[in-house]
Design a protein around this motif. Structure first.
Motif, PDB file in Angstrom:
ATOM      1  N   ALA A 238       0.834  -1.206   0.000  1.00 32.15           N
ATOM      2  CA  ALA A 238       0.000   0.000   0.000  1.00 32.15           C
ATOM      3  C   ALA A 238       0.866   1.253   0.000  1.00 32.15           C
ATOM      4  CB  ALA A 238      -0.930  -0.006   1.212  1.00 32.15           C
ATOM      5  N   LEU A 239       1.931   1.235   0.790  1.00 30.37           N
ATOM      6  CA  LEU A 239       2.850   2.379   0.816  1.00 30.37           C
ATOM      7  C   LEU A 239       3.530   2.556  -0.540  1.00 30.37           C
ATOM      8  CD1 LEU A 239       4.548   1.870   4.297  1.00 30.37           C
ATOM      9  CD2 LEU A 239       3.020   3.749   3.679  1.00 30.37           C
ATOM     10  N   LEU A 240       3.969   1.445  -1.126  1.00 31.75           N
ATOM     11  CA  LEU A 240       4.634   1.523  -2.423  1.00 31.75           C
ATOM     12  C   LEU A 240       3.679   2.012  -3.504  1.00 31.75           C
ATOM     13  CD1 LEU A 240       7.127   1.086  -4.149  1.00 31.75           C
ATOM     14  CD2 LEU A 240       6.452  -1.324  -4.394  1.00 31.75           C
ATOM     15  N   ASP A 241       2.447   1.523  -3.496  1.00 33.55           N
ATOM     16  CA  ASP A 241       1.451   1.994  -4.465  1.00 33.55           C
ATOM     17  C   ASP A 241       1.269   3.507  -4.358  1.00 33.55           C
ATOM     18  OD1 ASP A 241       1.041  -0.558  -5.389  1.00 33.55           O
ATOM     19  OD2 ASP A 241      -0.801  -0.905  -4.250  1.00 33.55           O
ATOM     20  N   ARG A 242       1.198   3.999  -3.118  1.00 27.70           N
ATOM     21  CA  ARG A 242       1.021   5.442  -2.933  1.00 27.70           C
ATOM     22  C   ARG A 242       2.239   6.212  -3.424  1.00 27.70           C
ATOM     23  NH1 ARG A 242       1.377   9.280   1.436  1.00 27.70           N
ATOM     24  NH2 ARG A 242       1.900   7.708   2.985  1.00 27.70           N
ATOM     25  N   ALA A 243       3.427   5.702  -3.125  1.00 28.30           N
ATOM     26  CA  ALA A 243       4.651   6.361  -3.580  1.00 28.30           C
ATOM     27  C   ALA A 243       4.703   6.426  -5.105  1.00 28.30           C
ATOM     28  CB  ALA A 243       5.876   5.622  -3.039  1.00 28.30           C
ATOM     29  N   GLN A 244       4.299   5.348  -5.765  1.00 26.12           N
ATOM     30  CA  GLN A 244       4.313   5.317  -7.223  1.00 26.12           C
ATOM     31  C   GLN A 244       3.269   6.261  -7.818  1.00 26.12           C
ATOM     32  OE1 GLN A 244       3.740   1.105  -7.603  1.00 26.12           O
ATOM     33  NE2 GLN A 244       5.922   0.650  -7.734  1.00 26.12           N
ATOM     34  N   GLN A 245       2.079   6.291  -7.230  1.00 18.53           N
ATOM     35  CA  GLN A 245       1.011   7.145  -7.743  1.00 18.53           C
ATOM     36  C   GLN A 245       1.330   8.620  -7.557  1.00 18.53           C
ATOM     37  OE1 GLN A 245      -1.514   6.179  -9.522  1.00 18.53           O
ATOM     38  NE2 GLN A 245      -1.357   3.962  -9.234  1.00 18.53           N
ATOM     39  N   GLU A 246       2.012   8.947  -6.457  1.00 22.55           N
ATOM     40  CA  GLU A 246       2.303  10.353  -6.136  1.00 22.55           C
ATOM     41  C   GLU A 246       3.648  10.823  -6.675  1.00 22.55           C
ATOM     42  OE1 GLU A 246       1.990  10.564  -1.895  1.00 22.55           O
ATOM     43  OE2 GLU A 246      -0.190  10.265  -1.878  1.00 22.55           O
ATOM     44  N   TYR A 247       4.390   9.940  -7.308  1.00 20.30           N
ATOM     45  CA  TYR A 247       5.737  10.278  -7.762  1.00 20.30           C
ATOM     46  C   TYR A 247       5.681  11.398  -8.796  1.00 20.30           C
ATOM     47  CZ  TYR A 247      10.642   9.287  -8.927  1.00 20.30           C
ATOM     48  OH  TYR A 247      12.006   9.353  -9.120  1.00 20.30           O
ATOM     49  N   PRO A 248       6.514  12.439  -8.640  1.00 19.62           N
ATOM     50  CA  PRO A 248       6.383  13.621  -9.502  1.00 19.62           C
ATOM     51  C   PRO A 248       6.970  13.478 -10.899  1.00 19.62           C
ATOM     52  CG  PRO A 248       8.137  13.952  -7.902  1.00 19.62           C
ATOM     53  CD  PRO A 248       7.466  12.653  -7.543  1.00 19.62           C
ATOM     54  N   ASP A 249       7.786  12.446 -11.159  1.00 24.11           N
ATOM     55  CA  ASP A 249       8.422  12.289 -12.466  1.00 24.11           C
ATOM     56  C   ASP A 249       7.725  11.227 -13.301  1.00 24.11           C
ATOM     57  OD1 ASP A 249      10.338  14.233 -12.372  1.00 24.11           O
ATOM     58  OD2 ASP A 249      12.050  12.860 -12.486  1.00 24.11           O
ATOM     59  N   LYS A 250       7.842  11.386 -14.614  1.00 21.59           N
ATOM     60  CA  LYS A 250       7.377  10.384 -15.570  1.00 21.59           C
ATOM     61  C   LYS A 250       8.559  10.012 -16.467  1.00 21.59           C
ATOM     62  CE  LYS A 250       3.090  10.763 -14.209  1.00 21.59           C
ATOM     63  NZ  LYS A 250       2.447   9.673 -13.411  1.00 21.59           N
ATOM     64  N   PRO A 251       8.528   8.847 -17.099  1.00 17.59           N
ATOM     65  CA  PRO A 251       9.600   8.494 -18.029  1.00 17.59           C
ATOM     66  C   PRO A 251       9.741   9.528 -19.135  1.00 17.59           C
ATOM     67  CG  PRO A 251       8.260   6.579 -17.523  1.00 17.59           C
ATOM     68  CD  PRO A 251       7.544   7.768 -16.938  1.00 17.59           C
ATOM     69  N   ALA A 252      11.007   9.765 -19.535  1.00 15.55           N
ATOM     70  CA  ALA A 252      11.273  10.762 -20.574  1.00 15.55           C
ATOM     71  C   ALA A 252      10.884  10.261 -21.957  1.00 15.55           C
ATOM     72  CB  ALA A 252      12.752  11.147 -20.547  1.00 15.55           C
ATOM     73  N   GLY A 253      10.691   8.964 -22.100  1.00 13.58           N
ATOM     74  CA  GLY A 253      10.330   8.393 -23.386  1.00 13.58           C
ATOM     75  C   GLY A 253      10.331   6.882 -23.278  1.00 13.58           C
ATOM     76  N   PRO A 254      10.080   6.180 -24.378  1.00  7.15           N
ATOM     77  CA  PRO A 254      10.019   4.717 -24.342  1.00  7.15           C
ATOM     78  C   PRO A 254      11.270   4.054 -23.763  1.00  7.15           C
ATOM     79  CG  PRO A 254       9.153   5.539 -26.419  1.00  7.15           C
ATOM     80  CD  PRO A 254       9.750   6.719 -25.715  1.00  7.15           C
ATOM     81  N   ASP A 255      12.439   4.625 -24.037  1.00  9.59           N
ATOM     82  CA  ASP A 255      13.682   4.042 -23.532  1.00  9.59           C
ATOM     83  C   ASP A 255      13.849   4.259 -22.033  1.00  9.59           C
ATOM     84  OD1 ASP A 255      14.307   3.194 -26.068  1.00  9.59           O
ATOM     85  OD2 ASP A 255      15.618   4.898 -26.524  1.00  9.59           O
ATOM     86  N   ASP A 256      13.013   5.102 -21.460  1.00 12.13           N
ATOM     87  CA  ASP A 256      13.130   5.428 -20.036  1.00 12.13           C
ATOM     88  C   ASP A 256      12.016   4.795 -19.209  1.00 12.13           C
ATOM     89  OD1 ASP A 256      14.542   6.819 -17.958  1.00 12.13           O
ATOM     90  OD2 ASP A 256      12.953   8.333 -17.929  1.00 12.13           O
ATOM     91  N   GLU A 257      11.259   3.912 -19.827  1.00 11.13           N
ATOM     92  CA  GLU A 257      10.127   3.308 -19.116  1.00 11.13           C
ATOM     93  C   GLU A 257      10.519   2.094 -18.275  1.00 11.13           C
ATOM     94  OE1 GLU A 257       7.329   2.485 -22.185  1.00 11.13           O
ATOM     95  OE2 GLU A 257       6.567   4.544 -22.262  1.00 11.13           O
ATOM     96  N   TRP A 258      11.801   1.736 -18.291  1.00 13.03           N
ATOM     97  CA  TRP A 258      12.261   0.531 -17.599  1.00 13.03           C
ATOM     98  C   TRP A 258      12.047   0.601 -16.091  1.00 13.03           C
ATOM     99  CZ3 TRP A 258      15.800   1.117 -13.759  1.00 13.03           C
ATOM    100  CH2 TRP A 258      16.549   2.292 -13.742  1.00 13.03           C
ATOM    101  N   TRP A 259      12.050   1.819 -15.509  1.00 18.50           N
ATOM    102  CA  TRP A 259      11.960   1.949 -14.051  1.00 18.50           C
ATOM    103  C   TRP A 259      10.516   2.010 -13.546  1.00 18.50           C
ATOM    104  CZ3 TRP A 259       9.645   6.492 -12.434  1.00 18.50           C
ATOM    105  CH2 TRP A 259       9.703   7.600 -13.291  1.00 18.50           C
ATOM    106  N   VAL A 260       9.561   1.860 -14.442  1.00 20.54           N
ATOM    107  CA  VAL A 260       8.146   1.878 -14.070  1.00 20.54           C
ATOM    108  C   VAL A 260       7.593   0.453 -14.154  1.00 20.54           C
ATOM    109  CG1 VAL A 260       5.861   2.790 -14.622  1.00 20.54           C
ATOM    110  CG2 VAL A 260       7.898   4.224 -14.915  1.00 20.54           C
ATOM    111  N   PRO A 261       6.865  -0.022 -13.131  1.00 20.09           N
ATOM    112  CA  PRO A 261       6.336  -1.385 -13.168  1.00 20.09           C
ATOM    113  C   PRO A 261       5.328  -1.580 -14.297  1.00 20.09           C
ATOM    114  CG  PRO A 261       5.421  -0.176 -11.302  1.00 20.09           C
ATOM    115  CD  PRO A 261       6.512   0.678 -11.878  1.00 20.09           C
ATOM    116  N   ALA A 262       5.221  -2.824 -14.740  1.00 18.12           N
ATOM    117  CA  ALA A 262       4.360  -3.139 -15.888  1.00 18.12           C
ATOM    118  C   ALA A 262       2.916  -2.760 -15.634  1.00 18.12           C
ATOM    119  CB  ALA A 262       4.473  -4.629 -16.220  1.00 18.12           C
TER     120      ALA A 262
END
Length: 244
Positions: free
Chosen positions: A200-224
């Motif tokens: 639950a804490l991790l879900d909240r951290a991910q939802q509230e995170y202020p950054d987004k991937p810069a592009g397709p090559d940067d999506e590796w750090w976001v869960p599927a």
């Protein structure tokens, strides 16, 4: 317990954070007790997690004694630092000694840091957790405190190149309400509760995170499940057993 090494290490880390302009947010620091033993249980997504998990206890003026694999203590540079900060070596061939050392630290009023998943989660979700953290808290009548880290994987994680000089990365440190396992509780029930709270804490951290991937090559750090290209937990089943 004397601490000659820990304070300068903390000061150096904070200096580096400022130089890199890491945007660190700590939420829930009031849940760390100002005194007395406690087990701090965090998710594990980066080789640097112990640094940021420890930082989460800093507002409470507590120093966390982390359980870490024996190999780190054998390193000629990291080893003296780990011992100087009174972290607890985990020998996979003699786990009982590590467990007893952690119990002694808790009974002595220390905060013991644990990554109950045991390995880095490459899916960036909370994996199945081990029961050790709950057993330690129950055996010493100390609170079990869930924590979630997010953003640390962008600096250095398993299977990716280190980017320790990456600037302006947001780092989220969320600390949940403590709960108190007892010797009467079933270990699998407590482990499930801890997993639920960490998730639950991790879900909240991910939802509230202020950054987004810069592009397709940067999506590796976001869960599927959030649209990223990190591997799914199912695709990693059985391949993450090695302790990191």
């Amino acid at each position: 317990m004397s601490d000659f090494v820990y304070p300068p290490v903390i000061a150096l880390a904070k200096t580096l954070f400022r130089v890199l302009d890491l945007r660190i947010t700590i939420d829930g620091a009031e849940h760390i007790p100002r005194q007395g033993g406690a087990v701090l249980a965090s998710n594990h997504i980066s080789y640097l997690d112990f640094i940021f998990a420890g930082l989460g206890a800093n507002p409470a003026k507590r120093k966390v004694r982390f359980m870490a694999k024996q190999e780190i203590f054998a390193d000629r540079i990291a080893g003296p630092l780990m011992r100087g900060m009174h972290h607890i070596p985990v020998d996979r061939d003699n786990g009982l000694a590590s467990y007893k050392a952690a119990l002694a630290a808790l009974k002595g009023g220390e905060v013991v840091g644990v990554f109950p998943e045991a390995t880095i989660s490459q899916s960036f979700t909370v994996k199945e957790i081990k029961s050790g953290a709950a057993r330690m808290a129950a055996s010493t009548d100390t609170p079990l405190i869930p924590m979630a880290l997010w953003g640390t994987q962008r600096l250095w994680t398993k299977g990716r190149k280190r980017e320790l000089t990456k600037r302006h990365v947001p780092i989220s440190i969320l600390i949940g309400e403590p709960f108190q396992p007892t010797r009467r509780d079933k270990q699998d029930v407590v482990a499930a509760e801890l997993h639920s709270r960490m998730s639950a804490l991790l879900d909240r951290a991910q939802q509230e995170y202020p950054d987004k991937p810069a592009g397709p090559d940067d999506e590796w750090w976001v869960p599927a499940h959030l649209g990223g290209s990190a591997p799914t937990p199912e695709s990693l089943a059985g391949s993450e057993d090695e302790i990191d």
